[in-house]
Design an enzyme around this catalytic site. Structure first.
Site, short mmCIF file in Angstrom:
data_model
loop_
_atom_site.label_atom_id
_atom_site.label_comp_id
_atom_site.label_asym_id
_atom_site.label_seq_id
_atom_site.Cartn_x
_atom_site.Cartn_y
_atom_site.Cartn_z
CG ASN A 9 19.32 -8.62 -20.87
OD1 ASN A 9 19.28 -7.94 -20.35
ND2 ASN A 9 18.32 -8.80 -22.17
CE LYS A 11 15.14 -10.49 -21.02
NZ LYS A 11 13.95 -10.83 -22.08
CG HIS A 95 16.76 -6.45 -25.60
ND1 HIS A 95 15.54 -6.90 -25.46
CD2 HIS A 95 17.41 -7.68 -25.25
CE1 HIS A 95 15.06 -8.04 -25.09
NE2 HIS A 95 16.48 -8.60 -24.94
CD GLU A 97 12.71 -7.76 -23.26
OE1 GLU A 97 13.48 -7.39 -22.50
OE2 GLU A 97 12.49 -8.82 -23.46
CD GLU A 167 18.37 -11.34 -27.70
OE1 GLU A 167 18.57 -12.06 -27.00
OE2 GLU A 167 17.81 -10.18 -27.51
N GLY A 173 11.67 -14.99 -24.38
CA GLY A 173 11.03 -15.26 -23.14
C GLY A 173 9.66 -15.97 -23.51
CB SER A 212 13.35 -19.57 -25.63
OG SER A 212 12.24 -18.67 -25.19
C1 PEP Z 1 16.98 -11.80 -23.86
O1 PEP Z 1 16.50 -11.13 -22.93
O2 PEP Z 1 17.71 -11.21 -24.70
C2 PEP Z 1 16.38 -13.00 -24.03
C3 PEP Z 1 16.75 -13.70 -25.08
O3 PEP Z 1 15.63 -13.76 -23.06
P1 PEP Z 1 15.40 -15.15 -22.99
O4 PEP Z 1 16.30 -16.14 -23.10
O5 PEP Z 1 14.31 -15.19 -21.71
O6 PEP Z 1 14.38 -15.55 -24.10
#
Ligand code: PEP
Length: 250
Positions: A9, A11, A95, A97, A167, A173, A212
């Site tokens: 992803n 973003k 997601h 975000e 998630e 992140g 992460s």
């Molecule tokens: C994500 O964007 O869905 C995500 C899990 O980001 P990261 O791997 O950077 O934590």
């Protein structure tokens, strides 16, 4: 047998030329890989160019969001049909975000999920609790609400195809990963909850872990019984680290 997915992803990162050069680097290394589905979800602006460049490769294309209407006066939105037309196979929905910054609710996730299926896309629906919710012992309650609210009333043929990404918001992140045990516990719960909604479907659907994910923690996560892949932000932005994730040691 569930085929694993490694999904990047991106973003709001990468211009069209940056996207193209990433795929150029990944393409040959990914050529012989068939035991895992490789998926890239770039920004909308790169979709069409990547569709052309990914032709004949093992890499699939996904979008990061969509709107549920097919067309009309919805300035700034992108419809499921447009994504299909741009070469997408998958689309991320809900997601954290989007939930956090753009006010997306379970109801909206449900509309988007149904619309994605109707257009021939496979939704990857994201669920996850915040740190406060975990500390308050609300993880399972929140996940159950997101699954029941976001994934209700799917047509039987679609219920078998969905992909769900767990998630934990506190792990996205932040460099903090859920331990394999914590992740497995929630994945198992998601499968059980999904089975109560759609009997006979839960065993076959793929559940991804996100938060992460890095080359040094992927193998242990993937060894968990109910984890069928990763949804990866930061570590999907460089071809080298994404390739390491695709080639994780089983
Ligand atoms: C994500 O964007 O869905 C995500 C899990 O980001 P990261 O791997 O950077 O934590």
């Amino acid at each position: 047998m569930r085929k694993p997915i490694m999904a990047g992803n991106w973003k709001m990162n990468k211009t069209i030329s940056e996207s193209l050069s990433f795929i150029e680097s990944l393409k040959s290394s990914a050529a012989g890989i068939s035991d895992i589905e490789i998926l890239i979800c770039p920004p909308f602006t790169s979709l069409f160019a990547l569709r052309e460049q990914m032709q004949g490769t093992q890499i699939a294309l996904g979008a990061q969001n969509l709107f549920w209407e097919a067309k009309g006066a919805f300035t700034g939105e992108i419809s499921p049909i447009m994504l299909k037309d741009s070469g997408c196979k998958y689309v991320l929905i809900g997601h954290s975000e989007r939930r956090q910054y753009f006010g997306e609710t379970d109801e909206c996730v449900n509309k988007k999920t149904k619309a994605a299926f109707e257009a021939g896309l496979i939704p990857i629906v994201c669920v996850g609790e915040t740190l406060k919710e975990r500390e308050d012992n609300l993880t399972f309650k929140i996940i159950e609400r997101q699954i029941r609210g976001g994934l209700s009333q799917l047509q039987p043929q679609y219920a078998k195809e969905i992909v769900i990404a767990y998630e934990p918001v506190w792990a996205i992140g932040t460099g903090k990963t859920a331990s394999p045990k914590q992740a497995q516990e929630v994945h198992q719960f998601i499968r059980k909850t999904y089975e109560s909604l759609y009997a006979g479907c839960a065993e076959g659907i793929r559940l991804l872990y996100g938060g992460s994910v890095k080359p040094d923690n992927i193998s242990e996560l993937m060894r968990q019984q109910d984890i069928d892949g990763g949804l990866v932000g930061g570590a999907s932005l460089e071809p080298d680290s994404f390739l390491k994730l695709i080639n994780y040691q089983k």
